[in-house]
Scaffold this motif. Sequence first.
Motif, PDB file in Angstrom:
ATOM      1  N   ASP A 105       0.375  -2.376   1.987  1.00 57.12           N
ATOM      2  CA  ASP A 105       1.504  -1.916   1.176  1.00 57.12           C
ATOM      3  C   ASP A 105       1.666  -2.820  -0.056  1.00 57.12           C
ATOM      4  O   ASP A 105       1.440  -4.030   0.014  1.00 57.12           O
ATOM      5  CB  ASP A 105       2.776  -1.925   2.029  1.00 57.12           C
ATOM      6  N   SER A 106       2.100  -2.216  -1.141  1.00 59.16           N
ATOM      7  CA  SER A 106       2.207  -2.993  -2.385  1.00 59.16           C
ATOM      8  C   SER A 106       3.297  -4.063  -2.278  1.00 59.16           C
ATOM      9  O   SER A 106       3.310  -5.024  -3.052  1.00 59.16           O
ATOM     10  CB  SER A 106       2.487  -2.055  -3.561  1.00 59.16           C
ATOM     11  N   ASN A 107       4.202  -3.924  -1.321  1.00 58.61           N
ATOM     12  CA  ASN A 107       5.237  -4.939  -1.124  1.00 58.61           C
ATOM     13  C   ASN A 107       4.880  -5.955  -0.050  1.00 58.61           C
ATOM     14  O   ASN A 107       5.747  -6.708   0.394  1.00 58.61           O
ATOM     15  CB  ASN A 107       6.561  -4.274  -0.762  1.00 58.61           C
ATOM     16  N   ALA A 108       3.650  -5.971   0.411  1.00 60.42           N
ATOM     17  CA  ALA A 108       3.220  -6.989   1.379  1.00 60.42           C
ATOM     18  C   ALA A 108       2.706  -8.200   0.605  1.00 60.42           C
ATOM     19  O   ALA A 108       2.244  -8.075  -0.528  1.00 60.42           O
ATOM     20  CB  ALA A 108       2.136  -6.424   2.282  1.00 60.42           C
ATOM     21  N   GLU A 109       2.808  -9.385   1.248  1.00 62.66           N
ATOM     22  CA  GLU A 109       2.292 -10.603   0.607  1.00 62.66           C
ATOM     23  C   GLU A 109       1.104 -11.115   1.415  1.00 62.66           C
ATOM     24  O   GLU A 109       1.267 -11.496   2.569  1.00 62.66           O
ATOM     25  CB  GLU A 109       3.354 -11.707   0.621  1.00 62.66           C
ATOM     26  N   THR A 124       5.149  -2.585   4.553  1.00 58.24           N
ATOM     27  CA  THR A 124       5.974  -3.161   3.484  1.00 58.24           C
ATOM     28  C   THR A 124       6.709  -4.442   3.910  1.00 58.24           C
ATOM     29  O   THR A 124       7.262  -4.527   5.002  1.00 58.24           O
ATOM     30  CB  THR A 124       6.996  -2.120   2.978  1.00 58.24           C
ATOM     31  N   GLY A 125       6.680  -5.419   3.027  1.00 59.18           N
ATOM     32  CA  GLY A 125       7.431  -6.642   3.263  1.00 59.18           C
ATOM     33  C   GLY A 125       6.746  -7.627   4.186  1.00 59.18           C
ATOM     34  O   GLY A 125       7.250  -8.738   4.387  1.00 59.18           O
ATOM     35  N   LYS A 127       4.177 -10.505   5.505  1.00 64.00           N
ATOM     36  CA  LYS A 127       3.526 -11.652   4.873  1.00 64.00           C
ATOM     37  C   LYS A 127       2.438 -12.181   5.804  1.00 64.00           C
ATOM     38  O   LYS A 127       2.721 -12.488   6.970  1.00 64.00           O
ATOM     39  CB  LYS A 127       4.529 -12.785   4.632  1.00 64.00           C
ATOM     40  N   SER A 142       6.455  -3.589   9.181  1.00 64.61           N
ATOM     41  CA  SER A 142       7.195  -4.030   8.001  1.00 64.61           C
ATOM     42  C   SER A 142       7.937  -5.340   8.277  1.00 64.61           C
ATOM     43  O   SER A 142       8.459  -5.569   9.366  1.00 64.61           O
ATOM     44  CB  SER A 142       8.178  -2.947   7.566  1.00 64.61           C
ATOM     45  N   ASN A 143       7.914  -6.204   7.282  1.00 66.40           N
ATOM     46  CA  ASN A 143       8.630  -7.486   7.326  1.00 66.40           C
ATOM     47  C   ASN A 143       8.155  -8.434   8.424  1.00 66.40           C
ATOM     48  O   ASN A 143       8.859  -9.393   8.745  1.00 66.40           O
ATOM     49  CB  ASN A 143      10.141  -7.242   7.448  1.00 66.40           C
TER      50      ASN A 143
END
Lengths: 337, 337, 337
Positions: A105-109, A124-125, A127, A142-143
């Motif tokens: 996901d583009s919001n993953a680190e 998403t989210g 890391k 997510s997260n």
Amino acid sequence: MKLTLREIASHVGGKVFGDPKILISGVSEIQSCVQGTITFLSNPKYRKYLAETQADAIFVSDEKQLTDKNGILVTNPQLAMAQTLGLFYPETQSKPFIHELSTIDSNAEIGKNVTIESGGVIQTGAKIGDGSTIGSNTVIGSNVIIGKNCRINANVTIYYNTKIGDNCLIHSGTSIGCDGFGFVTHEGIHEKIPQTGNVEIGNDVEIGSNCAIDRATIGTTSIGDMTKMDNLVHIAHNVKVGKGCLITAGFAIAGSSEIGEFCTFAGQVGVAPHVKIGPNSIFAAKSGVTKSLKGGKVYAGYPAREIKEHNKRDALLNEIGRLRKKLDQLAQDRVEK
Amino acid sequence: MKLTLREIASHVGGKVFGDPKILISGVSEIQSCVQGTITFLSNPKYRKYLAETQADAIFVSDEKQLTDKNGILVTNPQLAMAQTLGLFYPETQSKPFIHELSTIDSNAEIGKNVTIESGGVIQTGAKIGDGSTIGSNTVIGSNVIIGKNCRINANVTIYYNTKIGDNCLIHSGTSIGCDGFGFVTHEGIHEKIPQTGNVEIGNDVEIGSNCAIDRATIGTTSIGDMTKMDNLVHIAHNVKVGKGCLITAGFAIAGSSEIGEFCTFAGQVGVAPHVKIGPNSIFAAKSGVTKSLKGGKVYAGYPAREIKEHNKRDALLNEIGRLRKKLDQLAQDRVEK
Amino acid sequence: MKLTLREIASHVGGKVFGDPKILISGVSEIQSCVQGTITFLSNPKYRKYLAETQADAIFVSDEKQLTDKNGILVTNPQLAMAQTLGLFYPETQSKPFIHELSTIDSNAEIGKNVTIESGGVIQTGAKIGDGSTIGSNTVIGSNVIIGKNCRINANVTIYYNTKIGDNCLIHSGTSIGCDGFGFVTHEGIHEKIPQTGNVEIGNDVEIGSNCAIDRATIGTTSIGDMTKMDNLVHIAHNVKVGKGCLITAGFAIAGSSEIGEFCTFAGQVGVAPHVKIGPNSIFAAKSGVTKSLKGGKVYAGYPAREIKEHNKRDALLNEIGRLRKKLDQLAQDRVEK
């Protein structure tokens, strides 16, 4: 790859007996030794294999065990074996890559030097810490936060909001953060209790294959640093497992129970809900813990009791036959008088 | 998000004691309460935490438990807690999507508002009902029918011809419709009995992580409406589970056995093949059911017996020591006479 | 598809009683028979259903059981049923394909007529034998060798260096070759023992869903030819399972133990580490094997004993009440004298 006995001894901090120049090409088990290898004597059950071993050298903790053989004297032969295996099978670090058939996901680190294998999914989210590997077809929700240098193997599922520390190893098929088993029955309907908490796993934790660790209803289900779990282990919602525990296959613990640090559980043990187990407890296989227990003891049976008491009860059964005989004799004497 | 005590009471149908205007920001557990939250008193084991709780309000079923605290009087504090959690954590409905890395056979039927996450596989002839979600890397076999508003989480496998009702929730790693364990040994060869039946799961069923439910040899393995299963549960071929059962982790039931409605099984229970368990039965953890049992009772032990009988047998062991003492005394008296 | 009774009899090598021309459209269970089908009488528990069965024909091993019904006399009705199911449900061989969303390393060797379904991953050096199928989202690790005509279902993980023979069937969620549970505790630290061995599985092996088979620490964890495992089975590192064993769900065996050929384990049995079980042993459900046992016997209980001895011990408990009564009587007599 071959190493001299001296090189191995130097690596494990042991003392060579015999010829320090012989070449060793691997480690083998004492009951099925291969020429050219070093073996080890740890479990006394295996002492009988010592005389006829084909191995060229042996790790021992007592130099007398060597008689005329080559070997290395160490405090802990099993540890020396583990360290020597590490020499012969160094962990290979393949070049990090992100597979084109993974989904990030583009919001993953994603940290440095991370590998995401084919079919890996990072939602998403999430890391992923530096140096960690996400195996094929593993799903990171997510997260989720995964620390550094973790290896999450193939086909694992980690649900949203889970936190995993550094240097963790999680094996295939395991599910972390799935819903706790919480229902409240009202007028014949099992209403689901929303499972709103999460799972937090410390550093240096290893989790075997096909385990299931439930998220907390409220708050956190937690697994302490350096705890090691075998395969097919079930951890219910809101459980707290202390650090350094060793949990063998088939273990199941019910909701909100707590395990102190450095406890050991043999296979197929069960623990009831809402109990506390003190630190440094040891449980025999198939024990069933039904109430809170102090630490530092060995327990067995169902309900789990201190093993001395358990064994005494078990022995009582043997006494019944003897009692019957004595009683029959006494009754007989009475009649004859 | 914050709600007044009055708003919460109105949602759960309870009566406010104390200040109805205080603001509550979440739910917490009584043994680890957080300021600004509401907690609940349900399990009497936790009553001891009541005095020193940091929570701003408490769900109770007896107003006396509140003393001078703010709270809400309800019939079922656990239910009120579940309903309040639902207020603070409403189910988020993300916009439906079909991921580009999913695989949907051209002969599959996908309903309205269905989500298929990355790596999801829908094979030929499968039907996914309106509003259902198929998680990442989950595989839905050919001709499987999944009802409306189901959530099949990541890494699940559902074999061909399985039917699943509406509003079901299936957790990661679970396998449904795998072959039953059926062999007939003929002249030293274990011949496989073709497993030609299927699995049918009712409405409102929840199944935990890493469960395995076998397809029937002939006919159907069936799970009744509103039955809830924990993690690591095994259901063999041709088993019938009635509606509304609660089945805790580590449960295993052998082929062709039947469970009546609203039975409850604690952890690690086993059931032999070809037995029938009546409705409303309750089984203690680690019980082993070896024969058919009437319903409406509490059972324990292996072989499972009514719990009163089980406890009586268990207590008998304690009596042996007393018997021995008495017998020794009697024998001694005789000698001395 | 319909077959005459004569055609079915010819296929299973049985003798027709009644009308050989009646048409049969399938096989059904005796307790829930469907018109137009053939059923079978094998388990004596089900004899009661014989009189009122709706089936048009019955496989029996004793012609008297037929009375006036159509049927086929065979030595083994269950085998005949299995063979007839195979007639009605022939294994469909779909055209082999390699899905475009699978991932096959350029150094893997894929045999003839191999199918790799969507999401399947074949890593470097792996070899897949002719006619084998790799299911959706299944991961085959580096240097794994899979024989001919195997079916590895969806979401399975096979770790590096594992060898699997011909004609094996592995069900969803199973993990083979994961690390053994090996740690050596040194100065309070659980040091991991590198798990450097592998797993080798013979020919004609079937493994159920969500099993876990650990790789050996050194050497090989091995599963013999024609061994069949149910779901949720745990096999630890360095275990040797002989050929032709039948291992039911929930079984767990600890490290380095050995099982002789043709052993049978009922559900939820556990085996301690470093023990040997002789060939042709049979274990009752929930047994716990704590020491090596000779073969050819039936065992039960925990610790597992020969079942005669186990039952005798169990019956002893019933005697306590009788002993107490007799003793009280004797004591009473003494007082009254």
